[in-house]
Motif scaffolding. Structure first.
Motif, PDB file in Angstrom:
ATOM      1  N   LEU A 221       3.095  -0.543  -8.428  1.00  0.00           N
ATOM      2  CA  LEU A 221       2.128  -1.368  -9.343  1.00  0.00           C
ATOM      3  C   LEU A 221       1.368  -0.505 -10.105  1.00  0.00           C
ATOM      4  O   LEU A 221       1.011  -1.014 -11.216  1.00  0.00           O
ATOM      5  CB  LEU A 221       1.530  -2.176  -8.461  1.00  0.00           C
ATOM      6  CG  LEU A 221       2.597  -3.488  -7.755  1.00  0.00           C
ATOM      7  CD1 LEU A 221       1.543  -4.200  -6.704  1.00  0.00           C
ATOM      8  CD2 LEU A 221       2.989  -4.302  -8.758  1.00  0.00           C
ATOM      9  N   GLU A 222       0.722   0.588  -9.658  1.00  0.00           N
ATOM     10  CA  GLU A 222      -0.176   1.486 -10.288  1.00  0.00           C
ATOM     11  C   GLU A 222       0.531   2.017 -11.556  1.00  0.00           C
ATOM     12  O   GLU A 222      -0.076   1.995 -12.548  1.00  0.00           O
ATOM     13  CB  GLU A 222      -0.756   2.624  -9.268  1.00  0.00           C
ATOM     14  CG  GLU A 222      -1.717   2.200  -8.473  1.00  0.00           C
ATOM     15  CD  GLU A 222      -2.092   3.354  -7.677  1.00  0.00           C
ATOM     16  OE1 GLU A 222      -3.447   3.538  -7.486  1.00  0.00           O
ATOM     17  OE2 GLU A 222      -1.495   4.279  -7.338  1.00  0.00           O
ATOM     18  N   ARG A 223       1.696   2.432 -11.322  1.00  0.00           N
ATOM     19  CA  ARG A 223       2.444   3.047 -12.455  1.00  0.00           C
ATOM     20  C   ARG A 223       2.770   1.990 -13.760  1.00  0.00           C
ATOM     21  O   ARG A 223       2.596   2.248 -14.762  1.00  0.00           O
ATOM     22  CB  ARG A 223       3.771   3.648 -12.003  1.00  0.00           C
ATOM     23  CG  ARG A 223       4.628   4.634 -13.154  1.00  0.00           C
ATOM     24  CD  ARG A 223       5.732   4.948 -12.507  1.00  0.00           C
ATOM     25  NE  ARG A 223       5.394   5.789 -11.192  1.00  0.00           N
ATOM     26  CZ  ARG A 223       5.948   5.705  -9.738  1.00  0.00           C
ATOM     27  NH1 ARG A 223       6.586   4.468  -9.669  1.00  0.00           N
ATOM     28  NH2 ARG A 223       5.535   6.493  -9.047  1.00  0.00           N
ATOM     29  N   LYS A 231      -0.443  -7.600 -15.061  1.00  0.00           N
ATOM     30  CA  LYS A 231      -0.662  -8.396 -13.540  1.00  0.00           C
ATOM     31  C   LYS A 231      -1.780  -9.113 -13.596  1.00  0.00           C
ATOM     32  O   LYS A 231      -2.646  -9.311 -14.437  1.00  0.00           O
ATOM     33  CB  LYS A 231      -0.749  -7.072 -12.985  1.00  0.00           C
ATOM     34  CG  LYS A 231       0.141  -6.156 -12.900  1.00  0.00           C
ATOM     35  CD  LYS A 231       1.731  -6.413 -12.255  1.00  0.00           C
ATOM     36  CE  LYS A 231       2.920  -5.509 -12.544  1.00  0.00           C
ATOM     37  NZ  LYS A 231       4.225  -5.981 -11.943  1.00  0.00           N
ATOM     38  N   PRO A 232      -1.959 -10.116 -12.377  1.00  0.00           N
ATOM     39  CA  PRO A 232      -3.089 -10.776 -12.356  1.00  0.00           C
ATOM     40  C   PRO A 232      -4.343 -10.111 -11.992  1.00  0.00           C
ATOM     41  O   PRO A 232      -5.253 -10.559 -11.339  1.00  0.00           O
ATOM     42  CB  PRO A 232      -2.352 -11.870 -11.050  1.00  0.00           C
ATOM     43  CG  PRO A 232      -1.302 -11.058 -10.738  1.00  0.00           C
ATOM     44  CD  PRO A 232      -0.621 -10.238 -11.476  1.00  0.00           C
ATOM     45  N   THR A 619      -3.169  -9.783  -5.656  1.00  0.00           N
ATOM     46  CA  THR A 619      -4.513  -9.358  -5.767  1.00  0.00           C
ATOM     47  C   THR A 619      -4.574  -7.875  -6.208  1.00  0.00           C
ATOM     48  O   THR A 619      -5.709  -7.402  -6.412  1.00  0.00           O
ATOM     49  CB  THR A 619      -5.213  -9.835  -4.777  1.00  0.00           C
ATOM     50  OG1 THR A 619      -4.858  -8.865  -3.565  1.00  0.00           O
ATOM     51  CG2 THR A 619      -5.313 -11.201  -4.300  1.00  0.00           C
ATOM     52  N   GLY A 620      -3.406  -7.212  -5.994  1.00  0.00           N
ATOM     53  CA  GLY A 620      -3.633  -5.701  -5.938  1.00  0.00           C
ATOM     54  C   GLY A 620      -4.385  -5.252  -4.950  1.00  0.00           C
ATOM     55  O   GLY A 620      -4.523  -3.852  -4.932  1.00  0.00           O
TER      56      GLY A 620
END
Length: 668
Positions: A221-223, A231-232, A619-620
């Motif tokens: 997800l960071e990439r 993204k939310p 939410t990350g």
């Protein structure tokens, strides 16, 4: 059903994945989708070649069925073209056909049931083929996992096995035979030596949730965010691991100055660096080979640093410490693995059992699995703020002695992931228990500086053991561990730590020295930073005031964040968080609705893993599911570090609580 496991439709009692009751033996049933537990026998016998064949573990012939109609979908093993079976070949001593050199360095004098199967021994590098008329072999030197399984004329899968065969672990059968098949000699196809079937099976059992699939997804997800994906959330917050500097904590100035001076001595000319840091750097460099941090050190560590660790321990505990009992390591984790290696031994009912707390830090379960020891988990009492109860230790010990040999008791104090701090009375009770039950104590004390709750205090196991006096202080064997990665330092990347051993047998200690020598030495930069930690500035020295101010600031901030975490979580219905008395983590329990549990089951995930993955995607926020640490059946948790900066931590806690509330509504 003795003696009849090979016929079509007959049942086999060998409890091995892919070769269990109700399934036909694929050696004799070409249409079967299931593979024989000996991968070297996975190629089905061509039905046109003979009217009957023998399983290499049986003397009773079994008829070959007609070819089965192709099943829907691809089969895992394609049937070869019909060829004539080779005639039985006289078998030489050693378990292989004449002229076939055994490639496994086998030296035992037992009988191998495969040695006389009419072909080369599968452990000599050739693929075995069942042949009509095969007989039980004569004496063999083969040390295959099946060595010693003398065939009495009836199928030993049916329950009349020899003692050696009954002790056999099916995974060892599969892995050893797979290795033989992959390394087959002349006539065999060339393929990779190392495959998922030939690799060490113990590695497959290793799991480490702290860097598991959720963390892998967080990195992805960071990439994606860096590549502009929508993204939310705007950032991934990795609250899964106790990496203080990655979370924004500043290094302690004095520790970094001493380390920098040793790595780059030209800084000695820099007048901005205080003289006490330079003095320590000069002494440390003088103790290094060639006065350089780039040289190897002695395997147990730089002698000067070991002396400083001994002095640090004496000041901490009021008990003398011997530098020769201190071994520097690549973090506490490496030292823990080394001690477990010394302790793990035996097979079957004599395998070493290791008592570990549940929840536990996954390093222990992973190492125990890798060493093929037995994990014996004792539950901490969540309703009593994760207290350790001796009654629970006795229950687990009695149960463990039914199938293994418990020899080790591991304690994590302060706790990870639970954050509890053991009382002095509890430590005394544990030492008495270890003495009575003749157990080796391992005390993981890497969070000894991280004590937050009022009324809580850190007591080292060594201090309590010494003050209890004989017979405990003279007999109980103890290894304790500390690290520069935690506490107020947070220097995870330098990989520095140590262990101290007490009451260790001198001969075993010699073996410990040998074992650490195999790795040459711990990172010298980590040893240097450890040396600066255990030889801190003293009152009146130039660095003292700054050092103490930075140390106090870090610890007081952590204490505030521990309190904040507990308060915000406990305001949310369905989240239950014990006080974070110490360490760097909270381990709250969450109530999950039945529909959420069912949805997790459909995805093949543990319910708390399902929750944590949804939390990450929406939410990350990256946390670790409690199932990765162990928990009581029917309860669900997650571990979250309290290390993010205070404002970011507050936002994280509120977002997590809000997400949990919406998650429960969705599945209610």
């Amino acid at each position: 059903m003795p003696g009849a496991h090979t016929g079509a439709g007959a049942r086999c009692r060998l409890r091995v994945p892919g070769f269990t009751a109700r399934f036909r033996c694929p050696v004799l049933s070409p249409g079967s989708r299931y593979q024989h537990p000996l991968p070297a026998l996975n190629s089905p016998v061509p039905v046109a070649a003979a009217s009957s064949a023998r399983c290499p573990l049986s003397r009773r012939p079994a008829p070959l069925p007609a070819p089965a109609a192709p099943a829907a979908g691809p089969l895992p093993v394609q049937l070869p073209e019909p060829v004539a079976l080779p005639r039985p070949v006289p078998v030489a001593r050693g378990g292989s056909a004449p002229g076939a050199g055994c490639r496994g360095r086998f030296r035992c004098g037992c009988r191998s049931p495969l040695a006389g199967a009419g072909s080369r021994c599968p452990f000599a590098g050739a693929v075995p083929v069942p042949v009509p008329g095969a007989r039980s072999p004569g004496r063999s030197r083969c040390r295959s996992p099946l060595a010693g399984a003398r065939c009495p004329g009836r199928c030993r899968m049916g329950g009349v096995c020899s003692r050696a065969f009954r002790r056999l672990r099916p995974r060892r059968v599969m892995s050893a035979a797979a290795a033989a098949a992959a390394g087959s000699g002349a006539g065999g196809g060339r393929g990779p030596v190392l495959t998922s079937r030939t690799m060490n099976p113990a590695v497959r059992r290793v799991e480490y949730a702290v860097r598991g699939p959720i963390v892998t997804r967080a990195t992805q997800l960071e990439r994606e965010l860096q590549q502009g994906a929508s993204k939310p959330f705007t950032e991934v917050i990795k609250a899964n691991i106790g990496d203080a500097h990655a979370m924004g904590q500043k290094p302690i100035t004095f520790l970094r100055q001493v380390t920098a001076l040793c790595v780059y001595p030209e800084l000695m000319n820099d007048k901005s660096i205080p003289s006490d840091a330079k003095d320590r750097a000069k002494r440390l460099l003088a103790a290094c080979g060639g006065q350089s941090a780039g040289a190897y050190s002695a395997s147990p560590g730089i002698e000067l640093v070991r002396q400083h660790v001994a002095r640090f321990l004496q000041q901490r505990d009021g008990v003398a410490a011997d530098p020769q009992n201190i071994f520097l390591a690549t973090g506490a984790s490496d030292a823990i693995v080394v001690i477990l290696k010394l302790l793990a031994s035996g097979s079957g009912a004599s395998r070493t059992g290791v008592l570990v707390p549940i929840p536990q830090y996954p390093l222990y379960s992973a190492t125990i699995a890798e060493l093929s020891a037995v994990q014996l988990g004792y539950y901490l009492a969540e309703e009593q703020c994760w207290a350790l109860e001796v009654a629970e230790l006795r229950r687990v010990l009695a149960k463990g002695r039914q199938h293994c040999c418990p020899r080790v008791l591991c304690i994590i104090n302060p706790g990870n992931p639970t954050g509890q701090v053991q009382s002095r009375q509890c430590i005394e009770d544990v030492i008495k228990f270890a003495y009575e039950e003749n157990l080796f104590l391992m005390a993981d004390e890497v969070y000894q500086d991280n004590i937050y709750a009022k009324g809580s205090a850190f007591y080292s196991f060594k201090k309590v053991l010494s003050e209890m006096g004989p017979p405990y202080s003279k007999t109980v064997e103890l290894a304790s561990f500390h690290s520069i990665s935690k506490g107020f330092m947070g220097e995870c990347g330098f990989r520095g730590g140590y262990m101290e051993v007490i009451n260790m047998d001198p001969e075993v200690k010699e073996q410990l020295v040998k074992l650490v020598s195999v790795r040459l030495c711990p990172p010298v930069s980590g040893q240097i930073l450890l040396g600066a930690l255990v030889d801190p500035p003293q009152p009146g020295e130039p660095s003292y005031e700054t050092f103490m101010a930075e140390k106090k600031a870090v610890l007081s901030t952590l204490a505030h964040k521990a309190q904040l975490t507990q308060e915000i979580f406990n305001k949310t219905p369905g989240i239950h968080c014990n006080p974070v008395q110490g360490a760097m983590y909270s381990f709250p329990r969450i109530d999950l609705p039945p529909r959420a549990i069912a949805a997790a089951k459909e995805k093949g995930q543990a319910p708390d893993t399902f929750f944590c993955m949804r939390l990450l995607e929406e939410t990350g926020i990256c946390v670790v599911p409690g199932s990765g640490f162990g928990q009581r059946e029917g309860t669900f948790h997650f571990r979250m570090t309290i290390l993010p900066p205070t404002e970011k931590l507050k936002v994280l806690l509120e977002k997590l609580s809000s997400f949990y509330t919406e998650f429960v509504k969705e599945f209610s």
